[in-house]
Design a protein around this motif. Structure first.
Motif, PDB file in Angstrom:
ATOM      1  N   LYS A  55       4.609   3.328 -10.033  1.00 45.31           N
ATOM      2  CA  LYS A  55       3.250   3.349  -9.466  1.00 45.31           C
ATOM      3  C   LYS A  55       2.226   2.690 -10.388  1.00 45.31           C
ATOM      4  O   LYS A  55       1.204   2.200  -9.938  1.00 45.31           O
ATOM      5  CB  LYS A  55       2.811   4.788  -9.180  1.00 45.31           C
ATOM      6  CG  LYS A  55       3.632   5.463  -8.108  1.00 45.31           C
ATOM      7  CD  LYS A  55       3.044   5.220  -6.767  1.00 45.31           C
ATOM      8  CE  LYS A  55       3.822   6.034  -5.717  1.00 45.31           C
ATOM      9  NZ  LYS A  55       3.477   5.622  -4.392  1.00 45.31           N
TER      10      LYS A  55
ATOM     11  N   PRO B 115       0.828  -1.220   0.000  1.00 46.36           N
ATOM     12  CA  PRO B 115       0.000   0.000   0.000  1.00 46.36           C
ATOM     13  C   PRO B 115       0.860   1.268   0.000  1.00 46.36           C
ATOM     14  O   PRO B 115       1.886   1.337   0.674  1.00 46.36           O
ATOM     15  CB  PRO B 115      -0.798  -0.113   1.307  1.00 46.36           C
ATOM     16  CG  PRO B 115      -0.752  -1.552   1.670  1.00 46.36           C
ATOM     17  CD  PRO B 115       0.521  -2.099   1.107  1.00 46.36           C
ATOM     18  N   GLN B 116       0.463   2.222  -0.783  1.00 49.85           N
ATOM     19  CA  GLN B 116       1.120   3.526  -0.882  1.00 49.85           C
ATOM     20  C   GLN B 116       2.547   3.442  -1.446  1.00 49.85           C
ATOM     21  O   GLN B 116       3.324   4.378  -1.291  1.00 49.85           O
ATOM     22  CB  GLN B 116       1.154   4.234   0.486  1.00 49.85           C
ATOM     23  CG  GLN B 116      -0.191   4.383   1.164  1.00 49.85           C
ATOM     24  CD  GLN B 116      -1.131   5.272   0.348  1.00 49.85           C
ATOM     25  OE1 GLN B 116      -0.734   6.291  -0.198  1.00 49.85           O
ATOM     26  NE2 GLN B 116      -2.390   4.869   0.262  1.00 49.85           N
ATOM     27  N   GLU B 117       2.903   2.331  -2.066  1.00 43.89           N
ATOM     28  CA  GLU B 117       4.234   2.192  -2.660  1.00 43.89           C
ATOM     29  C   GLU B 117       4.094   1.781  -4.111  1.00 43.89           C
ATOM     30  O   GLU B 117       3.010   1.465  -4.587  1.00 43.89           O
ATOM     31  CB  GLU B 117       5.062   1.157  -1.885  1.00 43.89           C
ATOM     32  CG  GLU B 117       5.424   1.603  -0.484  1.00 43.89           C
ATOM     33  CD  GLU B 117       6.351   0.612   0.199  1.00 43.89           C
ATOM     34  OE1 GLU B 117       7.178  -0.026  -0.492  1.00 43.89           O
ATOM     35  OE2 GLU B 117       6.237   0.469   1.425  1.00 43.89           O
TER      36      GLU B 117
END
Length: 194
Positions: free
Chosen positions: A186, A156-158
């Motif tokens: 991303k 998550p978020q990477e």
């Protein structure tokens, strides 16, 4: 003069002179022996040398490892396909392939030299989102020995990353043995082999 000292001196002189000078007196066992007879016997029959057998044993193992590393690179690039390969091939060669070579060398050490020819690449890479790059199997028993995989991770978020790892038959292919990670970005990476 002890044989080990003679060989050491010969090596030092040869290295110091970049191989241009080889002191022939150090090559013979005794000063009374004909200087050319021993050298001529070696040149006509190199199997007289103990080092000849040692290098041949090592070179057979090295040939196997080099061939498997070549296949590993080839199968990996097939798996990456034309869209992923150009982006990660340099990092793969620099970081992942040397780790694969170490794992292959560990497998090779578990087999006697005469049985190395029984180890073959058992699988072609799988496409889509599956992990398999290739497996090395014992052709005589039809059992996998080592499995090389790559998993697409997205914490998550990477950014997306490719997690290269292998499994061995020693633990029934349960443990992940880490080879390395290559970051993507991303955006979702394309499917394998596209």
């Amino acid at each position: 003069m002890p044989k080990w000292l003679r060989k050491s001196l010969l090596l030092v002189v040869t290295v110091a002179t970049f191989g241009l000078v080889t002191p022939q007196g150090l090559l013979t066992d005794s000063p009374n022996e004909d200087k050319h007879s021993k050298r001529d016997a070696y040149e006509t029959n190199p199997s007289n040398s103990e080092e000849y057998f040692e290098t041949e044993d090592v070179s057979e193992r090295d040939k196997f490892i080099n061939e498997m590393v070549r296949v590993a690179e080839e199968q990996s690039f097939v798996k990456f396909g034309t869209r992923i390969k150009p982006v990660i091939q340099d990092e793969f060669r620099e970081f992942i392939l040397p780790s694969m070579e170490k794992a292959i060398a560990e497998v090779a050490l578990q087999y006697p030299d005469e049985e190395l020819s029984q180890l073959i690449v058992s699988e072609v890479p799988s496409g889509g989102v599956s992990e398999r790059i290739f497996h090395i199997m014992d052709n005589q028993t039809n059992q996998d020995v080592i499995r090389f995989h790559v998993r697409r991770d997205h914490p998550p978020q990477e950014e997306y990353m490719f997690n290269f790892h292998y499994h061995t038959s020693h633990d029934q292919f349960q443990a992940h043995h880490h080879l390395g990670i290559i970051n993507w970005d991303k955006n979702t990476p394309p499917k394998w082999m596209t």
